[in-house]
Design a protein around this motif. Structure first.
Motif, PDB file in Angstrom:
ATOM      1  N   GLY A   1       0.781  -1.223   0.000  1.00  0.00           N
ATOM      2  CA  GLY A   1       0.000   0.000   0.000  1.00  0.00           C
ATOM      3  C   GLY A   1       0.815   1.277   0.000  1.00  0.00           C
ATOM      4  O   GLY A   1       0.269   2.366  -0.074  1.00  0.00           O
ATOM      5  N   THR A   2       2.150   1.165   0.076  1.00  0.00           N
ATOM      6  CA  THR A   2       2.968   2.374   0.139  1.00  0.00           C
ATOM      7  C   THR A   2       3.877   2.535  -1.070  1.00  0.00           C
ATOM      8  O   THR A   2       4.289   3.641  -1.379  1.00  0.00           O
ATOM      9  CB  THR A   2       3.863   2.387   1.398  1.00  0.00           C
ATOM     10  N   GLY A   3       4.231   1.414  -1.705  1.00  0.00           N
ATOM     11  CA  GLY A   3       5.177   1.474  -2.810  1.00  0.00           C
ATOM     12  C   GLY A   3       6.603   1.734  -2.361  1.00  0.00           C
ATOM     13  O   GLY A   3       7.466   2.021  -3.175  1.00  0.00           O
ATOM     14  N   THR A   4       6.857   1.646  -1.059  1.00  0.00           N
ATOM     15  CA  THR A   4       8.210   1.888  -0.564  1.00  0.00           C
ATOM     16  C   THR A   4       8.753   0.644   0.123  1.00  0.00           C
ATOM     17  O   THR A   4       7.998  -0.176   0.630  1.00  0.00           O
ATOM     18  CB  THR A   4       8.241   3.052   0.457  1.00  0.00           C
ATOM     19  N   ARG A   5      10.046   0.535   0.103  1.00  0.00           N
ATOM     20  CA  ARG A   5      10.707  -0.582   0.782  1.00  0.00           C
ATOM     21  C   ARG A   5      10.988  -0.203   2.231  1.00  0.00           C
ATOM     22  O   ARG A   5      11.310   0.947   2.517  1.00  0.00           O
ATOM     23  CB  ARG A   5      12.039  -0.901   0.099  1.00  0.00           C
ATOM     24  N   PRO A   6      10.908  -1.182   3.137  1.00  0.00           N
ATOM     25  CA  PRO A   6      11.291  -0.890   4.523  1.00  0.00           C
ATOM     26  C   PRO A   6      12.786  -0.592   4.565  1.00  0.00           C
ATOM     27  O   PRO A   6      13.572  -1.269   3.902  1.00  0.00           O
ATOM     28  CB  PRO A   6      10.953  -2.168   5.278  1.00  0.00           C
ATOM     29  N   VAL A   7      13.174   0.421   5.297  1.00  0.00           N
ATOM     30  CA  VAL A   7      14.579   0.817   5.341  1.00  0.00           C
ATOM     31  C   VAL A   7      15.104   0.658   6.761  1.00  0.00           C
ATOM     32  O   VAL A   7      14.885   1.533   7.605  1.00  0.00           O
ATOM     33  CB  VAL A   7      14.763   2.275   4.872  1.00  0.00           C
ATOM     34  N   PRO A   8      15.757  -0.464   7.027  1.00  0.00           N
ATOM     35  CA  PRO A   8      16.349  -0.625   8.356  1.00  0.00           C
ATOM     36  C   PRO A   8      17.573   0.275   8.498  1.00  0.00           C
ATOM     37  O   PRO A   8      18.206   0.650   7.516  1.00  0.00           O
ATOM     38  CB  PRO A   8      16.773  -2.090   8.393  1.00  0.00           C
ATOM     39  N   ARG A   9      17.875   0.595   9.718  1.00  0.00           N
ATOM     40  CA  ARG A   9      19.094   1.337  10.033  1.00  0.00           C
ATOM     41  C   ARG A   9      19.793   0.626  11.175  1.00  0.00           C
ATOM     42  O   ARG A   9      19.176  -0.152  11.918  1.00  0.00           O
ATOM     43  CB  ARG A   9      18.767   2.781  10.393  1.00  0.00           C
ATOM     44  N   VAL A  10      21.080   0.884  11.309  1.00  0.00           N
ATOM     45  CA  VAL A  10      21.840   0.304  12.410  1.00  0.00           C
ATOM     46  C   VAL A  10      21.405   1.000  13.696  1.00  0.00           C
ATOM     47  O   VAL A  10      21.323   2.229  13.759  1.00  0.00           O
ATOM     48  CB  VAL A  10      23.354   0.459  12.180  1.00  0.00           C
ATOM     49  N   ALA A  11      21.099   0.210  14.691  1.00  0.00           N
ATOM     50  CA  ALA A  11      20.644   0.746  15.978  1.00  0.00           C
ATOM     51  C   ALA A  11      21.796   1.375  16.744  1.00  0.00           C
ATOM     52  O   ALA A  11      22.960   0.992  16.588  1.00  0.00           O
ATOM     53  CB  ALA A  11      20.007  -0.360  16.813  1.00  0.00           C
ATOM     54  N   THR A  12      21.433   2.328  17.587  1.00  0.00           N
ATOM     55  CA  THR A  12      22.391   2.953  18.490  1.00  0.00           C
ATOM     56  C   THR A  12      21.931   2.713  19.922  1.00  0.00           C
ATOM     57  O   THR A  12      20.846   2.158  20.165  1.00  0.00           O
ATOM     58  CB  THR A  12      22.471   4.478  18.242  1.00  0.00           C
ATOM     59  N   ALA A  13      22.729   3.184  20.860  1.00  0.00           N
ATOM     60  CA  ALA A  13      22.365   3.053  22.275  1.00  0.00           C
ATOM     61  C   ALA A  13      21.024   3.715  22.561  1.00  0.00           C
ATOM     62  O   ALA A  13      20.286   3.278  23.450  1.00  0.00           O
ATOM     63  CB  ALA A  13      23.464   3.650  23.152  1.00  0.00           C
ATOM     64  N   ASP A  14      20.661   4.728  21.800  1.00  0.00           N
ATOM     65  CA  ASP A  14      19.381   5.409  22.003  1.00  0.00           C
ATOM     66  C   ASP A  14      18.176   4.517  21.693  1.00  0.00           C
ATOM     67  O   ASP A  14      17.054   4.830  22.088  1.00  0.00           O
ATOM     68  CB  ASP A  14      19.298   6.672  21.143  1.00  0.00           C
ATOM     69  N   ASP A  15      18.390   3.420  20.964  1.00  0.00           N
ATOM     70  CA  ASP A  15      17.306   2.496  20.619  1.00  0.00           C
ATOM     71  C   ASP A  15      17.105   1.401  21.659  1.00  0.00           C
ATOM     72  O   ASP A  15      16.194   0.584  21.539  1.00  0.00           O
ATOM     73  CB  ASP A  15      17.591   1.841  19.260  1.00  0.00           C
ATOM     74  N   ALA A  16      17.942   1.369  22.674  1.00  0.00           N
ATOM     75  CA  ALA A  16      17.906   0.269  23.646  1.00  0.00           C
ATOM     76  C   ALA A  16      16.553   0.108  24.326  1.00  0.00           C
ATOM     77  O   ALA A  16      16.070  -1.017  24.505  1.00  0.00           O
ATOM     78  CB  ALA A  16      19.008   0.439  24.683  1.00  0.00           C
ATOM     79  N   ALA A  17      15.905   1.197  24.692  1.00  0.00           N
ATOM     80  CA  ALA A  17      14.614   1.093  25.386  1.00  0.00           C
ATOM     81  C   ALA A  17      13.566   0.449  24.491  1.00  0.00           C
ATOM     82  O   ALA A  17      12.804  -0.411  24.934  1.00  0.00           O
ATOM     83  CB  ALA A  17      14.146   2.464  25.855  1.00  0.00           C
ATOM     84  N   GLU A  18      13.523   0.842  23.221  1.00  0.00           N
ATOM     85  CA  GLU A  18      12.524   0.291  22.312  1.00  0.00           C
ATOM     86  C   GLU A  18      12.813  -1.173  21.978  1.00  0.00           C
ATOM     87  O   GLU A  18      11.897  -1.986  21.901  1.00  0.00           O
ATOM     88  CB  GLU A  18      12.470   1.112  21.015  1.00  0.00           C
ATOM     89  N   ILE A  19      14.069  -1.522  21.790  1.00  0.00           N
ATOM     90  CA  ILE A  19      14.414  -2.921  21.519  1.00  0.00           C
ATOM     91  C   ILE A  19      14.047  -3.774  22.732  1.00  0.00           C
ATOM     92  O   ILE A  19      13.474  -4.858  22.596  1.00  0.00           O
ATOM     93  CB  ILE A  19      15.908  -3.069  21.161  1.00  0.00           C
ATOM     94  N   THR A  20      14.342  -3.266  23.915  1.00  0.00           N
ATOM     95  CA  THR A  20      13.998  -3.977  25.147  1.00  0.00           C
ATOM     96  C   THR A  20      12.488  -4.144  25.268  1.00  0.00           C
ATOM     97  O   THR A  20      11.988  -5.206  25.648  1.00  0.00           O
ATOM     98  CB  THR A  20      14.571  -3.226  26.363  1.00  0.00           C
ATOM     99  N   ARG A  21      11.743  -3.110  24.934  1.00  0.00           N
ATOM    100  CA  ARG A  21      10.285  -3.181  24.980  1.00  0.00           C
ATOM    101  C   ARG A  21       9.756  -4.236  24.015  1.00  0.00           C
ATOM    102  O   ARG A  21       8.912  -5.066  24.384  1.00  0.00           O
ATOM    103  CB  ARG A  21       9.668  -1.818  24.646  1.00  0.00           C
ATOM    104  N   LEU A  22      10.247  -4.230  22.778  1.00  0.00           N
ATOM    105  CA  LEU A  22       9.793  -5.227  21.794  1.00  0.00           C
ATOM    106  C   LEU A  22      10.116  -6.639  22.263  1.00  0.00           C
ATOM    107  O   LEU A  22       9.293  -7.545  22.149  1.00  0.00           O
ATOM    108  CB  LEU A  22      10.420  -4.953  20.422  1.00  0.00           C
ATOM    109  N   ARG A  23      11.312  -6.818  22.798  1.00  0.00           N
ATOM    110  CA  ARG A  23      11.698  -8.144  23.311  1.00  0.00           C
ATOM    111  C   ARG A  23      10.752  -8.571  24.425  1.00  0.00           C
ATOM    112  O   ARG A  23      10.255  -9.700  24.442  1.00  0.00           O
ATOM    113  CB  ARG A  23      13.133  -8.103  23.818  1.00  0.00           C
TER     114      ARG A  23
END
Length: 171
Positions: free
Chosen positions: A9-31
């Motif tokens: 529905g978007t015509g765009t590809r998902p674009v992952p990026r390399v995580a940084t220490a600032d992403d730790a809370a969200e990664i922990t939440r998803l886990r």
């Protein structure tokens, strides 16, 4: 079975990026919410977040690739922990990775985000010389990993040994 690399529905590809220490809370939440059999309480969320933030630094042993959610936070993540092993011809740098977390928010599933995150993570690890991988996959996720060349190994055994309490029972 063919898979589109575009977000429906978007015509765009998902674009992952390399995580940084600032992403730790969200990664922990998803886990906590999507991977563990029981979500972590607030104390353990903080412990894991702080440890992961430290480990995601350039000198640390954690590597992750994430996809940002349009409304903030993360839509998906793939996290690996890198560790040394004795080298061998198939892993000459003596580096192995345990893919510890792959998670996608339910509202963002079926869009190729897990595939894109794992692919980006694998590329990141391979640039560092990692060629030996370990992961534990659910029955539902196994086909994704098989697409990336992972194969089941009947010789592997997983064992978890919990510390014993003073009365002889597990804690």
């Amino acid at each position: 079975m063919t898979h589109s690399s575009e977000v429906p529905g978007t015509g765009t590809r998902p674009v992952p990026r390399v995580a940084t220490a600032d992403d730790a809370a969200e990664i922990t939440r998803l886990r906590s919410q999507l991977v563990l059999s029981e979500p972590l309480d607030e104390e353990w969320l903080v412990i894991c977040r702080d440890q992961l933030a430290h480990r995601l630094r350039p000198e640390g042993d954690a590597r992750a690739c994430v996809v940002d959610a349009p409304d903030g936070g993360l839509a998906a993540c793939a996290l690996a922990l890198v560790h040394p092993v004795l080298p061998a011809p198939k892993y000459p740098k003596g580096l192995a990775a345990r893919i510890h977390v792959v998670a996608t928010e339910p509202a963002h599933r079926r869009r190729g985000l897990a595939r894109a995150s794992v692919s980006a993570l694998r590329e990141t690890l391979e640039r560092e010389g990692v060629t030996l991988y370990e992961l534990h996959a659910s029955k539902e996720a196994a086909p994704l990993y098989e697409e990336f060349g992972f194969a089941r190994d009947p010789a592997l055994m997983r064992m978890t040994r919990l510390p014993q309490s003073r009365d002889g029972g597990a804690r």
